[in-house]
Design an enzyme around this catalytic site. Structure first.
Site, PDB file in Angstrom:
ATOM      1  N   ASN A   8     160.602 -22.887 -21.207  1.00 14.73           N
ATOM      2  CA  ASN A   8     160.321 -21.651 -20.460  1.00 14.73           C
ATOM      3  C   ASN A   8     158.994 -21.096 -20.967  1.00 14.73           C
ATOM      4  OD1 ASN A   8     160.305 -19.235 -19.119  1.00 14.73           O
ATOM      5  ND2 ASN A   8     161.871 -18.271 -20.406  1.00 14.73           N
ATOM      6  N   LYS A  10     157.445 -18.677 -19.967  1.00 16.23           N
ATOM      7  CA  LYS A  10     157.361 -17.219 -19.745  1.00 16.23           C
ATOM      8  C   LYS A  10     156.009 -16.897 -19.076  1.00 16.23           C
ATOM      9  CE  LYS A  10     160.181 -16.482 -23.827  1.00 16.23           C
ATOM     10  NZ  LYS A  10     161.061 -15.491 -24.371  1.00 16.23           N
ATOM     11  N   HIS A  99     167.296 -14.244 -16.412  1.00 19.84           N
ATOM     12  CA  HIS A  99     166.799 -14.234 -17.796  1.00 19.84           C
ATOM     13  C   HIS A  99     166.852 -12.794 -18.320  1.00 19.84           C
ATOM     14  CE1 HIS A  99     164.208 -14.599 -21.290  1.00 19.84           C
ATOM     15  NE2 HIS A  99     164.402 -15.903 -21.223  1.00 19.84           N
ATOM     16  N   GLU A 101     164.939 -11.101 -20.080  1.00 18.77           N
ATOM     17  CA  GLU A 101     163.699 -10.317 -19.971  1.00 18.77           C
ATOM     18  C   GLU A 101     163.557  -9.723 -18.572  1.00 18.77           C
ATOM     19  OE1 GLU A 101     161.057 -13.361 -21.436  1.00 18.77           O
ATOM     20  OE2 GLU A 101     161.824 -13.063 -23.461  1.00 18.77           O
ATOM     21  N   GLU A 176     172.263 -17.289 -23.984  1.00 15.68           N
ATOM     22  CA  GLU A 176     171.129 -16.793 -24.755  1.00 15.68           C
ATOM     23  C   GLU A 176     171.438 -15.398 -25.295  1.00 15.68           C
ATOM     24  OE1 GLU A 176     167.276 -18.825 -23.579  1.00 15.68           O
ATOM     25  OE2 GLU A 176     167.527 -17.211 -22.153  1.00 15.68           O
ATOM     26  N   GLY A 182     163.217 -14.817 -29.021  1.00 14.34           N
ATOM     27  CA  GLY A 182     161.881 -14.439 -29.492  1.00 14.34           C
ATOM     28  C   GLY A 182     161.865 -13.711 -30.821  1.00 14.34           C
ATOM     29  N   SER A 218     165.276 -18.637 -30.074  1.00 14.66           N
ATOM     30  CA  SER A 218     164.567 -19.040 -31.295  1.00 14.66           C
ATOM     31  C   SER A 218     164.826 -20.488 -31.712  1.00 14.66           C
ATOM     32  CB  SER A 218     164.891 -18.071 -32.442  1.00 14.66           C
ATOM     33  OG  SER A 218     164.435 -16.771 -32.121  1.00 14.66           O
TER      34      SER A 218
HETATM   35  C1  PEP Z   1     163.812 -17.846 -23.742  1.00 13.24           C
HETATM   36  O1  PEP Z   1     162.712 -17.615 -23.264  1.00 13.24           O
HETATM   37  O2  PEP Z   1     164.795 -17.923 -23.013  1.00 13.24           O
HETATM   38  C2  PEP Z   1     163.948 -18.054 -25.184  1.00 13.24           C
HETATM   39  C3  PEP Z   1     165.070 -18.518 -25.656  1.00 13.24           C
HETATM   40  O3  PEP Z   1     162.851 -17.717 -25.945  1.00 13.24           O
HETATM   41  P1  PEP Z   1     162.637 -18.109 -27.493  1.00 13.24           P
HETATM   42  O4  PEP Z   1     162.880 -19.598 -27.621  1.00 13.24           O
HETATM   43  O5  PEP Z   1     161.219 -17.744 -27.778  1.00 13.24           O
HETATM   44  O6  PEP Z   1     163.614 -17.338 -28.310  1.00 13.24           O
END
Ligand code: PEP
Length: 260
Positions: A8, A10, A99, A101, A176, A182, A218
């Site tokens: 992803n 982003k 997601h 975010e 998640e 993040g 992460s």
């Molecule tokens: C994500 O964007 O869904 C995600 C898990 O980000 P990160 O790996 O940076 O935690």
């Protein structure tokens, strides 16, 4: 079963030149006999270049969102939105929906997410649905976290049973936990495993569905094996580490070695 790994990107990188460079560097991924399903989710503006470029490779393409309507004669009055049909036309395989975010910054509700999931599946666009609890819920314990995720799934997948065909490959769930995204602090793999088993049970019981369930939050090349070594964890959704091509390739390499 094949593990799945999703990059992803982003809202990265900041130019088409860098996006092409990042994608080109992924083409050297050694995916022994395509044992892993690798999916790249770039921002919409780069999507045509990446999806058309990925056609002749083993890499699949995902959008980071999708709208719930398709253009029709005299319709399409949804400024700024992208429909499932448009994405299918570009050979995009998956749409990430819900997601955290987008839930947080754009105010996406479960009702909106449900409409998006149904519209995508109806159009034959596969769905990667993201669910996960915030920190204040996790602090209350496992039961509270499971109840939170159950509630999200019930709302996000409402009426899915009515869809004519939801094959096991059409719907992927990404668990998640929001506090792990993040932050550099992933969930403990045993906690992720427990939640993923729970999600699988729920899907089987309520929807007669055997969907793949991934972990996200992460993930990097150092911790990926902690998660994917478990049969029940079907792969990972990777954010930050996916825009560093060396790191992302290392993640894929490690899974490949595990499979051998
Ligand atoms: C994500 O964007 O869904 C995600 C898990 O980000 P990160 O790996 O940076 O935690």
């Amino acid at each position: 079963m094949k593990k799945m790994i999703i990059a992803n990107w982003k809202m990265n990188p900041s130019s088409i030149k860098e996006a092409n460079k990042l994608f080109d560097s992924l083409l050297t991924i050694k995916n022994n006999d395509s044992k892993i399903e690798v999916v790249v989710a770039p921002p919409f503006v780069y999507l045509p270049f990446i999806s058309l470029g990925s056609e002749k490779t083993d890499i699949k393409c995902a959008s980071q969102d999708v709208f719930w309507e398709n253009p029709s004669v005299g319709g399409g009055a949804y400024t700024g939105e992208i429909s499932p049909k448009m994405l299918k036309d570009l050979y995009v395989d998956y749409a990430i929906i819900g997601h955290s975010e987008r839930r947080k910054y754009i105010g996406e509700t479960d009702e909106m997410i449900n409409r998006k999931v149904k519209a995508a599946l109806n159009e034959g666009l596969k769905v990667i649905l993201c669910v996960g609890e915030p920190l204040e819920v996790r602090k209350k314990g496992k039961k509270a976290a499971m109840d939170f995720v159950k509630n999200q799934l019930q709302k996000d997948l409402k009426d899915i049973k009515k869809l004519s065909v939801v094959g096991r490959r059409s719907l992927v769930i990404a668990y998640e936990p929001i506090w792990a995204i993040g932050t550099g602090v992933p969930a403990h793999s045993n906690d992720a495993l427990e939640m993923i088993k729970y999600i699988k049970q729920l899907l089987a019981k309520s929807y007669n569905l055997k969907a793949r369930v991934l972990y996200g939050g992460s993930v990097n090349s150092k911790n990926i094996i902690d998660f994917v070594k478990h049969n029940e964890i079907d792969g990972a959704l990777v954010g930050g580490a996916s825009i560093n091509s060396k790191e992302f390739k290392k993640i894929v390499e490690k899974i490949n070695k595990l499979n051998n």
